[in-house]
Design a protein around this motif. Structure first.
Motif, PDB file in Angstrom:
ATOM      1  N   GLN A  89       0.805  -1.326  -0.145  1.00 45.42           N
ATOM      2  CA  GLN A  89       0.086   0.036   0.002  1.00 45.42           C
ATOM      3  C   GLN A  89       0.976   1.201  -0.151  1.00 45.42           C
ATOM      4  O   GLN A  89       0.741   2.161  -0.725  1.00 45.42           O
ATOM      5  N   LEU A  90       2.010   1.376   0.835  1.00 46.18           N
ATOM      6  CA  LEU A  90       2.939   2.400   0.930  1.00 46.18           C
ATOM      7  C   LEU A  90       3.610   2.652  -0.522  1.00 46.18           C
ATOM      8  O   LEU A  90       3.665   3.786  -0.845  1.00 46.18           O
ATOM      9  N   LYS A  91       4.146   1.554  -1.074  1.00 43.49           N
ATOM     10  CA  LYS A  91       4.519   1.496  -2.116  1.00 43.49           C
ATOM     11  C   LYS A  91       3.920   2.285  -3.348  1.00 43.49           C
ATOM     12  O   LYS A  91       4.303   3.054  -4.127  1.00 43.49           O
ATOM     13  N   ARG A  92       2.581   1.794  -3.239  1.00 46.94           N
ATOM     14  CA  ARG A  92       1.654   2.095  -4.270  1.00 46.94           C
ATOM     15  C   ARG A  92       1.233   3.442  -4.155  1.00 46.94           C
ATOM     16  O   ARG A  92       0.883   4.143  -5.078  1.00 46.94           O
ATOM     17  N   MET A  93       1.024   4.060  -2.839  1.00 46.16           N
ATOM     18  CA  MET A  93       0.763   5.405  -2.626  1.00 46.16           C
ATOM     19  C   MET A  93       1.662   6.249  -3.319  1.00 46.16           C
ATOM     20  O   MET A  93       1.347   7.313  -3.731  1.00 46.16           O
ATOM     21  N   PHE A  94       3.034   5.929  -3.299  1.00 47.83           N
ATOM     22  CA  PHE A  94       4.150   6.874  -3.674  1.00 47.83           C
ATOM     23  C   PHE A  94       4.602   6.544  -4.736  1.00 47.83           C
ATOM     24  O   PHE A  94       5.838   7.140  -5.146  1.00 47.83           O
ATOM     25  N   GLU A  95       4.003   5.835  -5.664  1.00 42.69           N
ATOM     26  CA  GLU A  95       4.328   5.719  -7.172  1.00 42.69           C
ATOM     27  C   GLU A  95       4.397   6.896  -7.711  1.00 42.69           C
ATOM     28  O   GLU A  95       3.302   7.861  -7.376  1.00 42.69           O
ATOM     29  N   PRO A  96       5.094   7.219  -8.832  1.00 46.54           N
ATOM     30  CA  PRO A  96       5.037   8.606  -9.745  1.00 46.54           C
ATOM     31  C   PRO A  96       3.793   8.960  -9.950  1.00 46.54           C
ATOM     32  O   PRO A  96       3.536  10.133 -10.165  1.00 46.54           O
ATOM     33  N   THR A  97       2.725   7.945 -10.464  1.00 47.20           N
ATOM     34  CA  THR A  97       1.666   8.208 -10.821  1.00 47.20           C
ATOM     35  C   THR A  97       0.895   8.838  -9.967  1.00 47.20           C
ATOM     36  O   THR A  97      -0.288   9.687 -10.149  1.00 47.20           O
ATOM     37  N   ARG A  98       0.811   8.629  -8.750  1.00 48.57           N
ATOM     38  CA  ARG A  98      -0.121   9.151  -7.609  1.00 48.57           C
ATOM     39  C   ARG A  98       0.561   9.795  -6.557  1.00 48.57           C
ATOM     40  O   ARG A  98       0.111  10.011  -5.396  1.00 48.57           O
ATOM     41  N   LEU A  99       1.992   9.915  -6.499  1.00 52.31           N
ATOM     42  CA  LEU A  99       2.750  10.707  -5.707  1.00 52.31           C
ATOM     43  C   LEU A  99       1.933  12.200  -5.428  1.00 52.31           C
ATOM     44  O   LEU A  99       1.924  12.476  -4.048  1.00 52.31           O
ATOM     45  N   THR A 137     -10.935  12.083  -3.575  1.00 49.36           N
ATOM     46  CA  THR A 137     -11.433  11.594  -5.137  1.00 49.36           C
ATOM     47  C   THR A 137     -10.397  11.278  -6.025  1.00 49.36           C
ATOM     48  O   THR A 137     -10.470  10.359  -6.903  1.00 49.36           O
ATOM     49  N   TRP A 138      -9.553  12.408  -6.144  1.00 51.58           N
ATOM     50  CA  TRP A 138      -8.274  12.374  -7.428  1.00 51.58           C
ATOM     51  C   TRP A 138      -7.516  11.181  -7.004  1.00 51.58           C
ATOM     52  O   TRP A 138      -6.968  10.304  -7.673  1.00 51.58           O
ATOM     53  N   TYR A 139      -7.057  10.880  -5.818  1.00 50.60           N
ATOM     54  CA  TYR A 139      -6.273   9.824  -5.254  1.00 50.60           C
ATOM     55  C   TYR A 139      -6.912   8.431  -5.877  1.00 50.60           C
ATOM     56  O   TYR A 139      -6.422   7.494  -6.256  1.00 50.60           O
ATOM     57  N   SER A 140      -8.220   8.305  -5.281  1.00 51.25           N
ATOM     58  CA  SER A 140      -8.754   7.168  -5.566  1.00 51.25           C
ATOM     59  C   SER A 140      -9.057   6.643  -7.023  1.00 51.25           C
ATOM     60  O   SER A 140      -8.910   5.717  -7.583  1.00 51.25           O
ATOM     61  N   LEU A 141      -9.205   7.895  -7.888  1.00 48.47           N
ATOM     62  CA  LEU A 141      -9.346   7.732  -9.249  1.00 48.47           C
ATOM     63  C   LEU A 141      -8.099   7.024 -10.085  1.00 48.47           C
ATOM     64  O   LEU A 141      -7.935   6.512 -11.198  1.00 48.47           O
ATOM     65  N   SER A 142      -6.965   7.452  -9.345  1.00 47.25           N
ATOM     66  CA  SER A 142      -5.533   7.023  -9.711  1.00 47.25           C
ATOM     67  C   SER A 142      -5.498   5.480  -9.774  1.00 47.25           C
ATOM     68  O   SER A 142      -4.725   4.678 -10.247  1.00 47.25           O
ATOM     69  N   TYR A 143      -6.388   4.587  -9.061  1.00 53.97           N
ATOM     70  CA  TYR A 143      -6.341   3.122  -9.018  1.00 53.97           C
ATOM     71  C   TYR A 143      -7.239   2.690 -10.033  1.00 53.97           C
ATOM     72  O   TYR A 143      -7.182   1.427 -10.335  1.00 53.97           O
ATOM     73  N   ILE A 144      -8.055   3.202 -10.656  1.00 57.45           N
ATOM     74  CA  ILE A 144      -8.891   2.999 -11.938  1.00 57.45           C
ATOM     75  C   ILE A 144      -8.217   3.354 -13.133  1.00 57.45           C
ATOM     76  O   ILE A 144      -8.049   4.348 -13.398  1.00 57.45           O
ATOM     77  N   PRO A 145      -7.945   2.290 -13.836  1.00 55.27           N
ATOM     78  CA  PRO A 145      -7.227   2.571 -15.230  1.00 55.27           C
ATOM     79  C   PRO A 145      -8.119   3.683 -16.077  1.00 55.27           C
ATOM     80  O   PRO A 145      -9.159   3.586 -16.418  1.00 55.27           O
ATOM     81  N   PHE A 146      -7.455   4.584 -16.526  1.00 53.02           N
ATOM     82  CA  PHE A 146      -7.849   5.693 -17.355  1.00 53.02           C
ATOM     83  C   PHE A 146      -8.854   6.445 -16.823  1.00 53.02           C
ATOM     84  O   PHE A 146      -9.558   7.335 -17.569  1.00 53.02           O
ATOM     85  N   ALA A 147      -9.202   6.438 -15.509  1.00 52.44           N
ATOM     86  CA  ALA A 147     -10.309   7.277 -14.897  1.00 52.44           C
ATOM     87  C   ALA A 147      -9.867   8.724 -14.932  1.00 52.44           C
ATOM     88  O   ALA A 147     -10.856   9.603 -15.021  1.00 52.44           O
ATOM     89  N   ARG A 148      -8.652   9.015 -14.369  1.00 55.57           N
ATOM     90  CA  ARG A 148      -8.208  10.326 -14.583  1.00 55.57           C
ATOM     91  C   ARG A 148      -8.490  11.152 -15.938  1.00 55.57           C
ATOM     92  O   ARG A 148      -8.827  12.161 -15.977  1.00 55.57           O
ATOM     93  N   ASP A 149      -7.800  10.273 -16.856  1.00 56.58           N
ATOM     94  CA  ASP A 149      -8.167  10.926 -18.266  1.00 56.58           C
ATOM     95  C   ASP A 149      -9.553  11.112 -18.782  1.00 56.58           C
ATOM     96  O   ASP A 149     -10.107  11.956 -19.280  1.00 56.58           O
ATOM     97  N   ALA A 150     -10.467  10.245 -18.125  1.00 58.04           N
ATOM     98  CA  ALA A 150     -11.951  10.482 -18.595  1.00 58.04           C
ATOM     99  C   ALA A 150     -12.510  11.423 -17.691  1.00 58.04           C
ATOM    100  O   ALA A 150     -13.203  12.227 -18.580  1.00 58.04           O
TER     101      ALA A 150
END
Length: 160
Positions: A89-99, A137-150
């Motif tokens: 969870q910590l590693k995924r939270m601080f990945e570049p896409t959702r940092l 909400t923006w953080y949660s959308l980062s876990y759904i593929p292409f959700a932020r783009d949509a």
């Protein structure tokens, strides 16, 4: 016993540290993980709803709202620890896409509590609660593929 046989026969070439053995010994079953996730997520929602109801309490309402709402959101994020484990969870939270989203969420948590308790500014606490919701909400959308783009495209179409 099988582990001992593998080690003695030289088939076990994996070098395992003590920490990985502890993690394996204390891992939860998938059913327990789901139950923990549901319980923690439900507690988070309950805290957030309780905070919303406490908003109408005279004099201390906004402070109670800020605390319960923030702790509810922390519990909701923490519930995913049951699904993927704390380190993942910590590693995924601080990945570049959702940092940036992670930093904004944590910053909004801190600023909400600071504005309620140290600065005693109700308006600022309410603004940070709203920003907290948007950042979460923006953080949660980062876990759904292409959700932020949509969402970006949707806003671009609506604002154009």
């Amino acid at each position: 016993m099988d582990k001992l046989k593998k080690v003695l026969s030289g088939q076990d070439t994996e070098d395992r540290g003590g920490l990985s053995e502890v993690v394996e010994a204390t891992s939860l079953s998938s059913g327990t993980r789901i139950k923990g996730f549901i319980a923690c997520f439900a507690a988070g929602i309950l805290c957030s709803l309780l905070g919303t109801f406490l908003l109408w309490v005279p004099r201390k309402g906004l402070y109670l709202f800020a605390v319960f709402y923030t702790f509810g959101n922390i519990a909701s994020i923490g519930s995913t620890v049951f699904l993927m484990g704390p380190m993942k969870q910590l590693k995924r939270m601080f990945e570049p896409t959702r940092l940036i989203a992670t930093i904004l969420v944590l910053l909004c948590f801190a600023l909400t509590l600071c504005s309620a308790f140290w600065w005693h500014n109700k308006g600022l606490a309410l603004i940070f609660c709203i920003l907290q919701s948007l950042a979460l909400t923006w953080y949660s959308l980062s876990y759904i593929p292409f959700a932020r783009d949509a969402v970006k495209k949707c806003f671009a179409v609506c604002l154009a």
